[in-house]
Design an enzyme around this catalytic site. Structure first.
Site, PDB file in Angstrom:
ATOM      1  N   THR A 237      -2.101 -21.990  -2.148  1.00  0.00           N
ATOM      2  CA  THR A 237      -2.471 -20.893  -1.467  1.00  0.00           C
ATOM      3  C   THR A 237      -1.742 -20.459  -0.402  1.00  0.00           C
ATOM      4  O   THR A 237      -1.728 -21.402   0.225  1.00  0.00           O
ATOM      5  CB  THR A 237      -4.133 -21.947   0.029  1.00  0.00           C
TER       6      THR A 237
ATOM      7  N   LYS B 127      -2.015 -24.621   7.688  1.00  0.00           N
ATOM      8  CA  LYS B 127      -1.340 -23.187   7.225  1.00  0.00           C
ATOM      9  C   LYS B 127      -2.293 -22.085   6.805  1.00  0.00           C
ATOM     10  O   LYS B 127      -2.197 -20.877   6.917  1.00  0.00           O
ATOM     11  CB  LYS B 127      -0.314 -24.086   6.160  1.00  0.00           C
TER      12      LYS B 127
ATOM     13  N   LYS C 171      -9.462 -16.731  -1.280  1.00  0.00           N
ATOM     14  CA  LYS C 171      -8.979 -17.725  -0.623  1.00  0.00           C
ATOM     15  C   LYS C 171      -9.305 -17.525   0.753  1.00  0.00           C
ATOM     16  O   LYS C 171      -9.982 -19.387   1.211  1.00  0.00           O
ATOM     17  CB  LYS C 171      -7.859 -18.154  -1.253  1.00  0.00           C
TER      18      LYS C 171
END
Length: 287
Positions: A98, A241, A173
């Site tokens: 990701t 993150k 995502k």
């Protein structure tokens, strides 16, 4: 194109299970990760160890990467001895980290110049989905390339969707992480409310998990919260993150996301308390 040889860079919580599925499907898999010990179980299962990224990708038809942060992706693809400096024309590169949509586009552009095909393919489903081979996979890139690799992705994924051009998988995502972030707050607050009201939280879960409030987090992570199991299916540090990437992308699009901002702030406090390497369900400790 027949895909026979696969290189897999990064065998963490998710990658290890994915590689096992590939081995079980009789693919020849070469693995490389920063700490060789993390690949011991895969080597015992039949994977071939490579000491460097160069050695791993040298003879591969298909290269998977699944590392931690965009900086790691940058290093693996663009660094000295990275994939784009040592790979060969005709290879297909799939990044399942990701990461940043902009970085996915850079990889695609650099790969095209070298006659390499690329797909950004982040996944959702956590450690459970990886172990069961039921991951949701969001793909961006050339649709013909997506069609080529779909049979391989189906080895460890069940919901495999082409989202659009390079970077589209990463944007999808981000949508996934946005939905999870606010949902995790709701799950934790529902359990905290149940306890304060003198109810049995496990009994409450029986009622609400299958109703309109139902979600993957409620069914899979709420029981872990109640059992005091905060070990990672997905790390807090990686979730933070992802939220930072989503907030940066939203700012660029001039889109306000106050719910995500709240979740990010709450997880930052957990990191400050030393919970970086715990699972995202550790948010329950905030209550």
């Amino acid at each position: 194109m027949e895909i026979a040889k696969i290189a897999f860079i990064g065998t963490g919580v998710m990658g290890t299970s994915i590689v096992k599925h590939l081995l079980d499907s009789n693919y020849e898999v070469v693995v490389n990760t920063r700490t060789k010990g993390k690949a011991d179980s895969l080597i015992e299962a039949g994977a071939v160890w490579a000491d460097t990224v160069v050695a791993a990708v040298e003879h591969a038809d298909l290269v998977f990467t699944m590392v931690g942060y965009p900086a790691d992706v940058e290093e693996v693809y663009f660094g000295v001895g990275g994939i784009l400096s040592t790979g060969r024309a005709g290879q297909i590169l799939i990044d399942m980290t990701t990461s940043s949509p902009a970085l996915a586009k850079r990889i695609a552009e650099a790969g095209a110049k070298l006659q390499m095909e690329t797909i950004d393919a982040p996944v959702s489903g956590g450690d459970v989905g990886a172990k069961n081979g039921t991951l949701s996979i969001m793909c961006g890139g050339d649709e013909k390339t997506f069609d080529k690799i779909s049979p391989v992705l189906s080895v460890f994924g069940k919901n495999i969707v082409y989202q659009g051009i390079a970077g589209a998988g990463q944007h999808a995502k981000m949508c996934n992480q946005l939905a999870i972030a606010s949902n995790m707050i709701g799950v934790c607050e529902a359990l905290a409310y149940a306890e304060k009201a003198g109810l049995n939280p496990k009994t409450v879960l029986q009622s609400i998990s299958t109703g309109a409030a139902g979600s993957w987090s409620l069914s899979n992570l709420a029981p872990r919260m109640l059992n005091g199991d905060f070990e990672p299916g997905f790390y807090v540090k990686h979730f933070l993150k992802d939220m930072n990437i989503a907030l940066a992308e939203a700012e660029a699009m001039k889109l306000a996301l106050p719910g995500l901002q709240l979740a990010r702030d709450m997880y930052e406090k957990l990191v400050e308390k030393g919970f970086s390497d715990k699972g995202t369900q550790v948010l329950y400790k905030s209550y």
